[in-house]
Design an enzyme around this catalytic site. Structure first.
Site, PDB file in Angstrom:
ATOM      1  N   ASP A  11      41.291  34.010  50.653  1.00 39.00           N
ATOM      2  CA  ASP A  11      40.811  32.837  51.382  1.00 39.00           C
ATOM      3  C   ASP A  11      42.012  32.186  52.072  1.00 39.00           C
ATOM      4  O   ASP A  11      43.119  32.747  52.121  1.00 39.00           O
ATOM      5  CB  ASP A  11      40.032  31.885  50.464  1.00 39.00           C
ATOM      6  CG  ASP A  11      40.916  31.114  49.490  1.00 39.00           C
ATOM      7  OD1 ASP A  11      42.141  31.366  49.437  1.00 39.00           O
ATOM      8  OD2 ASP A  11      40.376  30.245  48.769  1.00 39.00           O
ATOM      9  N   CYS A  68      43.494  33.802  46.105  1.00 37.25           N
ATOM     10  CA  CYS A  68      43.037  32.466  46.501  1.00 37.25           C
ATOM     11  C   CYS A  68      44.078  31.476  45.968  1.00 37.25           C
ATOM     12  O   CYS A  68      45.218  31.871  45.691  1.00 37.25           O
ATOM     13  CB  CYS A  68      41.612  32.173  46.030  1.00 37.25           C
ATOM     14  SG  CYS A  68      41.387  32.000  44.252  1.00 37.25           S
ATOM     15  N   THR A  70      44.258  29.774  43.092  1.00 29.30           N
ATOM     16  CA  THR A  70      44.596  30.048  41.693  1.00 29.30           C
ATOM     17  C   THR A  70      44.367  31.502  41.294  1.00 29.30           C
ATOM     18  O   THR A  70      44.801  31.911  40.212  1.00 29.30           O
ATOM     19  CB  THR A  70      43.709  29.196  40.765  1.00 29.30           C
ATOM     20  OG1 THR A  70      42.337  29.540  41.045  1.00 29.30           O
ATOM     21  CG2 THR A  70      43.920  27.704  40.994  1.00 29.30           C
ATOM     22  N   HIS A 101      45.090  48.717  29.636  1.00 28.70           N
ATOM     23  CA  HIS A 101      44.010  48.484  28.683  1.00 28.70           C
ATOM     24  C   HIS A 101      42.656  48.269  29.349  1.00 28.70           C
ATOM     25  O   HIS A 101      41.625  48.600  28.756  1.00 28.70           O
ATOM     26  CB  HIS A 101      44.318  47.246  27.827  1.00 28.70           C
ATOM     27  CG  HIS A 101      45.418  47.483  26.836  1.00 28.70           C
ATOM     28  ND1 HIS A 101      45.626  46.677  25.740  1.00 28.70           N
ATOM     29  CD2 HIS A 101      46.368  48.454  26.768  1.00 28.70           C
ATOM     30  CE1 HIS A 101      46.656  47.127  25.040  1.00 28.70           C
ATOM     31  NE2 HIS A 101      47.135  48.206  25.653  1.00 28.70           N
ATOM     32  N   HIS A 136      40.650  52.408  24.702  1.00 24.29           N
ATOM     33  CA  HIS A 136      40.370  51.458  25.777  1.00 24.29           C
ATOM     34  C   HIS A 136      39.244  51.953  26.679  1.00 24.29           C
ATOM     35  O   HIS A 136      38.502  51.145  27.250  1.00 24.29           O
ATOM     36  CB  HIS A 136      41.625  51.204  26.608  1.00 24.29           C
ATOM     37  CG  HIS A 136      42.785  50.734  25.784  1.00 24.29           C
ATOM     38  ND1 HIS A 136      42.758  49.551  25.083  1.00 24.29           N
ATOM     39  CD2 HIS A 136      43.983  51.301  25.524  1.00 24.29           C
ATOM     40  CE1 HIS A 136      43.896  49.395  24.435  1.00 24.29           C
ATOM     41  NE2 HIS A 136      44.662  50.460  24.683  1.00 24.29           N
TER      42      HIS A 136
HETATM   43  C1  RB5 Z   1      40.596  26.415  47.926  1.00 19.43           C
HETATM   44  O1  RB5 Z   1      41.006  25.111  48.165  1.00 19.43           O
HETATM   45  C2  RB5 Z   1      40.704  26.745  46.461  1.00 19.43           C
HETATM   46  O2  RB5 Z   1      39.736  26.064  45.736  1.00 19.43           O
HETATM   47  C3  RB5 Z   1      40.583  28.236  46.237  1.00 19.43           C
HETATM   48  O3  RB5 Z   1      41.585  28.886  46.945  1.00 19.43           O
HETATM   49  C4  RB5 Z   1      40.727  28.733  44.818  1.00 19.43           C
HETATM   50  O4  RB5 Z   1      41.871  28.227  44.214  1.00 19.43           O
HETATM   51  C5  RB5 Z   1      39.538  28.616  43.972  1.00 19.43           C
HETATM   52  O5  RB5 Z   1      39.504  29.119  42.835  1.00 19.43           O
END
Ligand code: RB5
Length: 150
Positions: A11, A68, A70, A101, A136
């Protein structure tokens, strides 16, 4: 010899890291299938997880990298597809174990929580580590069979 194709998708938060990782993949001789996004303009990560899952399903790529903010949202979305085993990794040890694994076929990274060099290490280890099989394999097979919806 046919080179492996690795699909990449991100994203807006993951876009800059995706571009960096594309360079690493190309430098190592992998074919790169870029499924977007193409800028830091806001988009919705589930769309990009779905694109990557579809590419794996079609056989257009053998493994994938998703990014993304996180790594969490895009991994949750990707793992809704039964053939995807996406692992959110914050270090090379997790990336190694995800391959050994879990036979993870998708590496999920968080551009806002993992530094670029650590992310590049994760990519390198993810690509270079084989699944160990054995005990596994039984567990990974259980994932494919499971229908634990509730
Ligand atoms: C986008 O702002 C953010 O929410 C997305 O990149 C991600 O971290 C969501 O899990």
């Amino acid at each position: 010899m046919t080179q492996e194709t690795v699909a990449v998708a991100a994203d807006h938060a993951g876009f800059p890291l995706k571009e960096t990782l594309k360079g690493d993949l190309a430098a190592r001789g992998f074919n790169v299938l870029d499924l977007g996004t193409e800028s830091t303009a806001s988009v919705d990560y589930p769309d990009y997880a779905d694109r990557l899952a579809a590419a794996l399903k079609r056989g257009d790529a053998q493994r994938g990298i998703i990014v993304c903010g996180t790594g969490i949202g895009i991994a949750i979305a990707a793992n809704r597809h039964r053939h995807v085993r996406a692992a959110v990794c914050h270090d090379a040890t997790a990336a190694r174990l995800a391959r050994q694994h879990n036979d993870a076929n998708v590496l999920a990274l968080g551009a806002r929580v993992t530094g670029e060099e650590v992310a590049r290490d994760c990519l390198r280890v993810f690509l270079d580590t084989a699944f160990e099989g054995g005990r596994h394999a039984r567990r990974v097979d259980m994932l494919a069979r499971s229908n634990r919806t509730d």
